[in-house]
Design a protein around this motif. Structure first.
Motif, PDB file in Angstrom:
ATOM      1  N   CYS A   1       0.846  -1.202   0.000  1.00 45.62           N
ATOM      2  CA  CYS A   1       0.000   0.000   0.000  1.00 45.62           C
ATOM      3  C   CYS A   1       0.882   1.253   0.000  1.00 45.62           C
ATOM      4  CB  CYS A   1      -0.897   0.024   1.239  1.00 45.62           C
ATOM      5  SG  CYS A   1      -1.984  -1.411   1.351  1.00 45.62           S
ATOM      6  N   ASP A   2       0.516   2.225  -0.829  1.00 47.04           N
ATOM      7  CA  ASP A   2       1.342   3.439  -0.917  1.00 47.04           C
ATOM      8  C   ASP A   2       0.758   4.605  -0.137  1.00 47.04           C
ATOM      9  OD1 ASP A   2      -0.814   4.143  -2.449  1.00 47.04           O
ATOM     10  OD2 ASP A   2       0.329   4.665  -4.248  1.00 47.04           O
ATOM     11  N   ARG A   3      -0.386   4.401   0.547  1.00 47.11           N
ATOM     12  CA  ARG A   3      -0.985   5.476   1.351  1.00 47.11           C
ATOM     13  C   ARG A   3      -1.952   4.876   2.366  1.00 47.11           C
ATOM     14  NH1 ARG A   3      -3.197   8.469  -3.638  1.00 47.11           N
ATOM     15  NH2 ARG A   3      -1.477   7.272  -4.516  1.00 47.11           N
ATOM     16  N   ALA A   4      -2.270   5.644   3.389  1.00 47.96           N
ATOM     17  CA  ALA A   4      -3.215   5.187   4.405  1.00 47.96           C
ATOM     18  C   ALA A   4      -4.647   5.423   3.932  1.00 47.96           C
ATOM     19  CB  ALA A   4      -2.959   5.926   5.711  1.00 47.96           C
ATOM     20  N   GLY A   5      -5.572   4.662   4.492  1.00 43.79           N
ATOM     21  CA  GLY A   5      -6.974   4.808   4.133  1.00 43.79           C
ATOM     22  C   GLY A   5      -7.723   3.502   4.359  1.00 43.79           C
ATOM     23  N   VAL A   6      -8.864   3.374   3.656  1.00 48.80           N
ATOM     24  CA  VAL A   6      -9.689   2.158   3.754  1.00 48.80           C
ATOM     25  C   VAL A   6      -9.741   1.510   2.381  1.00 48.80           C
ATOM     26  CG1 VAL A   6     -11.991   1.255   4.285  1.00 48.80           C
ATOM     27  CG2 VAL A   6     -11.051   3.130   5.649  1.00 48.80           C
ATOM     28  N   SER A   7      -9.495   0.199   2.314  1.00 42.41           N
ATOM     29  CA  SER A   7      -9.486  -0.495   1.016  1.00 42.41           C
ATOM     30  C   SER A   7     -10.866  -0.454   0.368  1.00 42.41           C
ATOM     31  CB  SER A   7      -9.026  -1.942   1.189  1.00 42.41           C
ATOM     32  OG  SER A   7      -9.888  -2.637   2.060  1.00 42.41           O
ATOM     33  N   VAL A   8     -10.860  -0.311  -0.954  1.00 41.15           N
ATOM     34  CA  VAL A   8     -12.104  -0.134  -1.715  1.00 41.15           C
ATOM     35  C   VAL A   8     -12.203  -1.249  -2.757  1.00 41.15           C
ATOM     36  CG1 VAL A   8     -13.347   1.436  -3.262  1.00 41.15           C
ATOM     37  CG2 VAL A   8     -11.997   2.352  -1.363  1.00 41.15           C
ATOM     38  N   ALA A   9     -13.416  -1.772  -2.955  1.00 41.40           N
ATOM     39  CA  ALA A   9     -13.626  -2.873  -3.898  1.00 41.40           C
ATOM     40  C   ALA A   9     -13.183  -2.490  -5.309  1.00 41.40           C
ATOM     41  CB  ALA A   9     -15.099  -3.283  -3.900  1.00 41.40           C
ATOM     42  N   TYR A  10     -13.455  -1.256  -5.727  1.00 38.12           N
ATOM     43  CA  TYR A  10     -13.098  -0.819  -7.073  1.00 38.12           C
ATOM     44  C   TYR A  10     -11.586  -0.872  -7.280  1.00 38.12           C
ATOM     45  CZ  TYR A  10     -12.460   2.387 -11.027  1.00 38.12           C
ATOM     46  OH  TYR A  10     -12.077   2.956 -12.218  1.00 38.12           O
ATOM     47  N   ALA A  11     -10.813  -0.453  -6.247  1.00 41.77           N
ATOM     48  CA  ALA A  11      -9.354  -0.460  -6.350  1.00 41.77           C
ATOM     49  C   ALA A  11      -8.830  -1.901  -6.382  1.00 41.77           C
ATOM     50  CB  ALA A  11      -8.745   0.301  -5.176  1.00 41.77           C
ATOM     51  N   ILE A  12      -9.392  -2.762  -5.524  1.00 40.41           N
ATOM     52  CA  ILE A  12      -8.956  -4.170  -5.481  1.00 40.41           C
ATOM     53  C   ILE A  12      -9.238  -4.847  -6.815  1.00 40.41           C
ATOM     54  CG2 ILE A  12      -9.365  -6.414  -4.369  1.00 40.41           C
ATOM     55  CD1 ILE A  12      -9.980  -4.865  -1.778  1.00 40.41           C
ATOM     56  N   TRP A  13     -10.356  -4.510  -7.430  1.00 40.16           N
ATOM     57  CA  TRP A  13     -10.749  -5.098  -8.724  1.00 40.16           C
ATOM     58  C   TRP A  13      -9.691  -4.811  -9.793  1.00 40.16           C
ATOM     59  CZ3 TRP A  13     -13.327  -2.370 -13.055  1.00 40.16           C
ATOM     60  CH2 TRP A  13     -13.792  -3.253 -14.034  1.00 40.16           C
ATOM     61  N   GLY A  14      -9.112  -3.601  -9.722  1.00 39.01           N
ATOM     62  CA  GLY A  14      -8.075  -3.257 -10.692  1.00 39.01           C
ATOM     63  C   GLY A  14      -6.720  -3.874 -10.369  1.00 39.01           C
TER      64      GLY A  14
ATOM     65  N   GLU B   1      -2.135 -12.091  -5.929  1.00 34.06           N
ATOM     66  CA  GLU B   1      -3.155 -12.588  -5.004  1.00 34.06           C
ATOM     67  C   GLU B   1      -3.294 -11.630  -3.833  1.00 34.06           C
ATOM     68  OE1 GLU B   1      -4.362 -16.773  -2.753  1.00 34.06           O
ATOM     69  OE2 GLU B   1      -2.370 -16.547  -3.616  1.00 34.06           O
ATOM     70  N   MET B   2      -4.530 -11.272  -3.504  1.00 32.52           N
ATOM     71  CA  MET B   2      -4.777 -10.289  -2.446  1.00 32.52           C
ATOM     72  C   MET B   2      -4.841 -10.957  -1.068  1.00 32.52           C
ATOM     73  SD  MET B   2      -4.855  -7.615  -4.288  1.00 32.52           S
ATOM     74  CE  MET B   2      -5.192  -6.464  -2.973  1.00 32.52           C
ATOM     75  N   PHE B   3      -4.403 -10.193  -0.028  1.00 33.66           N
ATOM     76  CA  PHE B   3      -4.516 -10.641   1.360  1.00 33.66           C
ATOM     77  C   PHE B   3      -5.613  -9.900   2.105  1.00 33.66           C
ATOM     78  CE2 PHE B   3       0.361 -11.472   1.318  1.00 33.66           C
ATOM     79  CZ  PHE B   3       0.165 -12.587   0.522  1.00 33.66           C
ATOM     80  N   VAL B   4      -6.064  -8.780   1.566  1.00 39.55           N
ATOM     81  CA  VAL B   4      -7.104  -7.991   2.236  1.00 39.55           C
ATOM     82  C   VAL B   4      -8.299  -7.829   1.309  1.00 39.55           C
ATOM     83  CG1 VAL B   4      -5.467  -6.735   3.690  1.00 39.55           C
ATOM     84  CG2 VAL B   4      -6.116  -5.773   1.493  1.00 39.55           C
ATOM     85  N   GLY B   5      -9.481  -7.747   1.908  1.00 44.07           N
ATOM     86  CA  GLY B   5     -10.705  -7.502   1.158  1.00 44.07           C
ATOM     87  C   GLY B   5     -11.109  -6.044   1.265  1.00 44.07           C
ATOM     88  N   PRO B   6     -12.292  -5.681   0.747  1.00 42.08           N
ATOM     89  CA  PRO B   6     -12.746  -4.290   0.834  1.00 42.08           C
ATOM     90  C   PRO B   6     -13.140  -3.920   2.267  1.00 42.08           C
ATOM     91  CG  PRO B   6     -14.409  -5.683  -0.215  1.00 42.08           C
ATOM     92  CD  PRO B   6     -13.210  -6.533  -0.016  1.00 42.08           C
ATOM     93  N   GLY B   7     -13.006  -2.629   2.592  1.00 44.00           N
ATOM     94  CA  GLY B   7     -13.426  -2.135   3.907  1.00 44.00           C
ATOM     95  C   GLY B   7     -12.422  -2.349   5.015  1.00 44.00           C
ATOM     96  N   VAL B   8     -11.172  -2.648   4.645  1.00 45.24           N
ATOM     97  CA  VAL B   8     -10.129  -2.879   5.655  1.00 45.24           C
ATOM     98  C   VAL B   8      -9.249  -1.636   5.749  1.00 45.24           C
ATOM     99  CG1 VAL B   8      -8.128  -4.297   6.288  1.00 45.24           C
ATOM    100  CG2 VAL B   8     -10.122  -5.363   5.213  1.00 45.24           C
ATOM    101  N   GLU B   9      -8.975  -1.190   6.971  1.00 48.73           N
ATOM    102  CA  GLU B   9      -8.120  -0.014   7.166  1.00 48.73           C
ATOM    103  C   GLU B   9      -6.666  -0.407   6.896  1.00 48.73           C
ATOM    104  OE1 GLU B   9      -7.942   3.693  10.340  1.00 48.73           O
ATOM    105  OE2 GLU B   9      -8.984   1.838  10.883  1.00 48.73           O
ATOM    106  N   VAL B  10      -5.966   0.392   6.089  1.00 46.02           N
ATOM    107  CA  VAL B  10      -4.571   0.080   5.734  1.00 46.02           C
ATOM    108  C   VAL B  10      -3.700   1.316   5.983  1.00 46.02           C
ATOM    109  CG1 VAL B  10      -5.246  -1.614   3.978  1.00 46.02           C
ATOM    110  CG2 VAL B  10      -4.878   0.775   3.305  1.00 46.02           C
ATOM    111  N   TYR B  11      -2.374   1.099   5.945  1.00 55.10           N
ATOM    112  CA  TYR B  11      -1.442   2.216   6.101  1.00 55.10           C
ATOM    113  C   TYR B  11      -0.306   2.067   5.096  1.00 55.10           C
ATOM    114  CZ  TYR B  11       0.895  -1.295   9.053  1.00 55.10           C
ATOM    115  OH  TYR B  11       1.474  -2.439   9.541  1.00 55.10           O
TER     116      TYR B  11
END
Length: 611
Positions: free
Chosen positions: A489-502, A508-518
Motif C-alpha cells: 500500500c502506498d498510502r493510508a486509508g480504507v481499502s475499496v472494492a473498485y481499487a482491489i478489482w483493478g 493474489e490479495m490478502f485484504v478484502g474491501p473495507g479494511v483499514e490500511v497504512y
C-alpha cells in the motif's frame, strides 16, 4: 505399607493417538463417576491444543489398577516440542511407544525412541488404530524392529512386548483378533513389564523438578519426581540452584496425582511424582535435597535450539489500538516468564533495546508462543525465521533435518524438484502400493522455512510432511528466497472494492474491501519478483459522461486468509508480521516507499547463488 508405583510416559509421533489412549485408560480405571459428563481428549486442557488437535505441553495424571498406582505422563508428538518429551522421560521408568498400525514409525517416533533407549527405559510397543482399513500391523512391526536395530538397541530392549489397540473404543489385544473388549491386557502389561521405581525411602532426599504449574491460591507449583528419600510436609529442605548455590526453604503443601485431580498428602516416598507448593523462585532442572546433607542431582540436558526469530515492539501507525501490553518492558517480562516453564527456548537482546532474539526448536513452537501472547493482549512484530549457524573448528555449520514426505505417486516429480531447489537430497523412497509414496530427504533446516505451504499448494493439499533434527552439517551456501514480490500500500486509508478489482490481476490479495490500511502495509503477493506499490484506497470517480464500461460489474476474488503460520512462512528479510489481539498484518520494515530499498536485486543475486 506403601502402595506399589509404576511411572510411565506415552510417547509417539503427532496424531498417532496418545491423548485418546490416555482418555480410555482414565475412563476404564474408574476415576470418573458413571454420570460424569466428559469431553474427548480430556488431557488437552489448553485452548490451543483443543483447536489444533495436538498436544503442546506434557501433563501428568495417575490411575490405580489392582492396588498399583500408575503415574502417566502424556507427551507432545510434534518435534518442535521435543523439550517437553526430554523432561518427561526423566520422570519415568518405562515408556509406551505408540505407533499407527497404518503409517508406521515416523520421525518423532524415532526421536522419542532414541531418547528412551539412551535413558535405558523399558519400552512397551503399542500398535494403535488397528481398525483402520489400511492397517498393516505385521509390516509395521517389522519396521519397528528395524528402527530399534538402527538405534543400536540392546538385546534386552529388543525383547519388548507388543499390544494391539483401538484407543477410540478402548480395546487392547495381545494378539490381533482375540476376544478382549477392554484395556485390561495393557494395564497388566504395564504392571508386569515396567520395573518399580528404584530409590530408598529412607535415603538422602533427592528430588528433581521437571515441570512447573501455577495456582491462584498456592502460587508456583513444582512438579517433580522423588528419586530418593521421603519428602514430608512442613520440613526444611535445600534447593540446589542451577549455578550450584544452595537455598533453604520450607515445604508448605504436597500433592499427589489422581486422575485429573491433585490430592493433598502429608508425605511422599521415593518413586512417586509430586506437586510441591511454597517453593518460590524454583526452576525446571533444579534439585530439592536434604538441608543438612545436600546431594543434588545432575541438571537436565536439553537439545539446543535450531531456529531464531526477532520479536520487537509494534511500531506501525495502528500500534496500541487493540493490545493491552505494547511496550518493550511488557515484552521482556512476558518472554522471561515463558523461559521459566519452557526450557527449550532461549532469549537474547538484539541490538536495540526494544528487540529480542528468541531461539526455539521450530516454526510451530515459536508460532504457538506468539499466538498465546496475542491472546493474552500483547502487541508485537516478528521477523522472518532464520536458522542458528554455529562455528566449530573454523567451519560454519548449520542444522540438518530428516524430512519425510508422504504424497500421491503423481506428485513425485513436483516434490523432488521443489526440494532439490532447497538443497534436499533424497535418501530413500518406499511405495506401499496404495497409490501413495513415502520419500526421505536430508535437507538443511533453512530449506524447511516456507516449505509446508508451498508443498501443500503444489500437491493440492495431499502431501503429509514430517521433519526431525538429524544433526549438523557444513553450511550449504545461499538458498533461493521467495520468488515473488509483494503488493504494498502506498498510502493510508480504507481499502475499496473498485481499487482491489483493478489490482487483483497483478497477484493474489490478502485484504478484502473495507479494511483499514497504512503506507507500507502488504496487501497481497505480486506475481512478479519485484515489489509493487499500489493504491488500494482509490475510489471510482462519479461523472455525468456516458461510457460503455461505466457500469461494469465488479467481481472480486476472495482474498487469501493469512493465518499466523502462513504469514511467518511468507515474509521476506525486509518484512515483519504485525501481531495484535484482533489482527495479523504484514508490513515492510521501512514503511516510507521513498526510503525503502529495492528488492529485485536481492532476489536475482539469491537465485543466481543457489543455481
Amino acid at each position: 505399607m506403601t502402595t506399589p508405583v509404576r511411572n510411565i510416559a506415552i510417547i509417539a509421533h503427532v496424531d498417532h493417538g496418545k491423548t485418546t489412549l490416555v482418555d480410555a485408560m482414565l475412563r476404564q480405571s474408574g476415576i470418573f463417576r458413571e454420570n460424569q459428563e466428559l469431553i474427548t481428549r480430556v488431557m488437552d486442557s489448553n485452548d490451543l491444543e483443543r483447536e489444533r488437535g495436538i498436544t503442546i505441553l506434557a501433563k501428568n495424571t495417575a490411575i490405580t489398577y489392582r492396588d498399583t498406582k500408575i503415574n502417566i505422563v502424556d507427551t507432545p508428538g510434534h518435534s518442535d516440542f521435543g523439550g517437553e518429551v526430554e523432561r518427561a522421560l526423566r520422570m519415568v521408568d518405562g515408556v509406551l511407544v505408540l505407533v499407527d498400525a497404518s503409517e508406521g514409525p515416523l520421525p518423532q517416533t524415532r526421536y522419542v525412541l532414541q531418547k528412551a533407549l539412551a535413558a535405558k527405559l523399558q519400552p512397551i510397543m503399542v500398535l494403535n488404530k488397528i481398525d483402520r482399513p489400511d492397517a498393516r500391523p505385521a509390516a509395521v512391526l517389522d519396521e519397528i524392529y528395524d528402527l530399534f536395530i538402527d538405534l543400536d538397541a540392546t538385546e534386552d530392549q529388543l525383547d519388548f512386548p507388543v499390544l494391539y489397540t483401538n484407543a477410540k473404543t478402548g480395546v487392547a489385544h495381545r494378539k490381533v483378533g482375540d476376544d478382549s473388549t477392554t484395556l485390561q491386557p495393557l494395564f497388566e502389561q504395564i504392571v508386569t513389564s515396567i520395573p518399580p521405581p528404584a530409590g530408598d525411602p529412607a535415603g538422602v532426599l533427592q528430588i528433581q523438578v521437571t515441570n512447573l504449574d501455577y495456582s491462584d491460591f498456592l502460587g508456583r507449583l513444582a512438579i517433580a519426581r522423588v528419586f530418593q528419600g521421603t519428602l514430608k510436609r512442613g520440613t526444611e529442605v535445600a534447593i540446589s540452584k542451577l549455578d550450584g548455590t544452595i537455598q533453604p526453604t520450607k515445604i508448605t503443601k504436597l500433592f499427589t496425582f489422581r486422575g485429573l485431580d491433585r490430592d493433598e498428602a502429608e508425605q511422599v516416598a521415593a518413586g512417586d511424582i509430586v506437586a510441591i507448593a511454597g517453593v518460590e523462585g524454583i526452576q525446571i532442572g533444579e534439585s530439592i535435597t536434604d538441608l543438612a546433607n545436600p546431594a543434588p542431582l545432575e541438571p537436565l540436558l536439553i537439545d539446543e535450539p535450531t531456529l531464531t526469530m526477532v520479536f520487537t515492539i509494534n511500531t506501525s501507525p495502528f500500534a496500541g489500538r487493540e493490545g493491552q501490553y505494547v511496550t518493550s518492558r511488557d515484552l521482556r517480562a512476558r518472554l522471561e516468564k515463558e523461559l521459566l516453564t519452557n526450557v527449550s527456548l532461549r532469549v537474547e537482546d538484539f541490538g536495540a533495546t526494544d528487540a529480542f532474539r528468541v531461539l526455539g526448536r521450530g516454526e510451530l513452537q515459536l508460532a504457538i508462543l506468539i499466538e498465546t501472547m496475542r491472546r493474552e493482549g500483547y502487541e508485537l512484530m516478528v521477523g522472518k525465521p532464520e536458522i542458528v549457524v554455529r562455528t566449530e573448528n573454523g567451519r560454519r555449520i548449520e542444522p540438518l533435518e530428516l524430512l519425510i514426505v508422504d504424497c500421491p505417486e503423481s506428485f513425485i516429480g513436483i516434490v523432488m524438484e521443489l526440494l532439490g531447489s532447497r538443497r534436499g537430497e533424497m535418501k530413500k523412497m518406499v511405495n506401499h502400493h496404495s497409490g501413495r509414496v513415502r520419500m526421505e530427504f536430508s535437507i538443511p533446516s533453512r530449506g524447511l522455512i516456507g516449505l509446508r505451504s508451498q508443498l501443500l499448494t503444489d500437491t493440492r493439499g495431499t502431501a503429509l510432511i514430517h521433519s526431525l533434527l538429524e544433526g549438523w552439517t557444513d553450511y550449504a551456501g545461499d538458498m533461493a528466497m521467495r520468488p515473488t514480490g509483494a503488493l504494498v500500500c502506498d498510502r493510508a486509508g480504507v481499502s475499496v472494492a473498485y481499487a482491489i478489482w483493478g489490482i487483483q490481476e497483478r497477484g493474489e490479495m490478502f485484504v478484502g474491501p473495507g479494511v483499514e490500511v497504512y503506507e507500507g502495509m502488504i496487501a497481497g503477493e505480486n506475481a512478479r519478483e519485484d515489489d509493487m506499490n499500489v493504491n488500494i484506497t482509490k475510489e471510482k470517480k462519479q461523472t455525468n459522461m456516458r461510457s460503455s464500461s461505466a457500469d461494469e460489474a465488479i467481481r472480486l476474488i476472495p482474498p487469501r486468509d493469512m493465518t499466523l503460520e502462513k504469514a511467518i512462512e511468507f515474509i521476506a528479510d525486509d518484512e515483519y508480521v504485525e501481531v495484535t489481539p484482533k489482527s495479523i498484518r504484514l508490513r515492510k520494515k521501512v514503511l516510507d516507499a521513498k526510503k525503502r530499498p529495492k528488492r529485485w536485486q536481492e532476489i536475482r543475486a539469491s537465485v543466481d547463488a543457489s543455481s
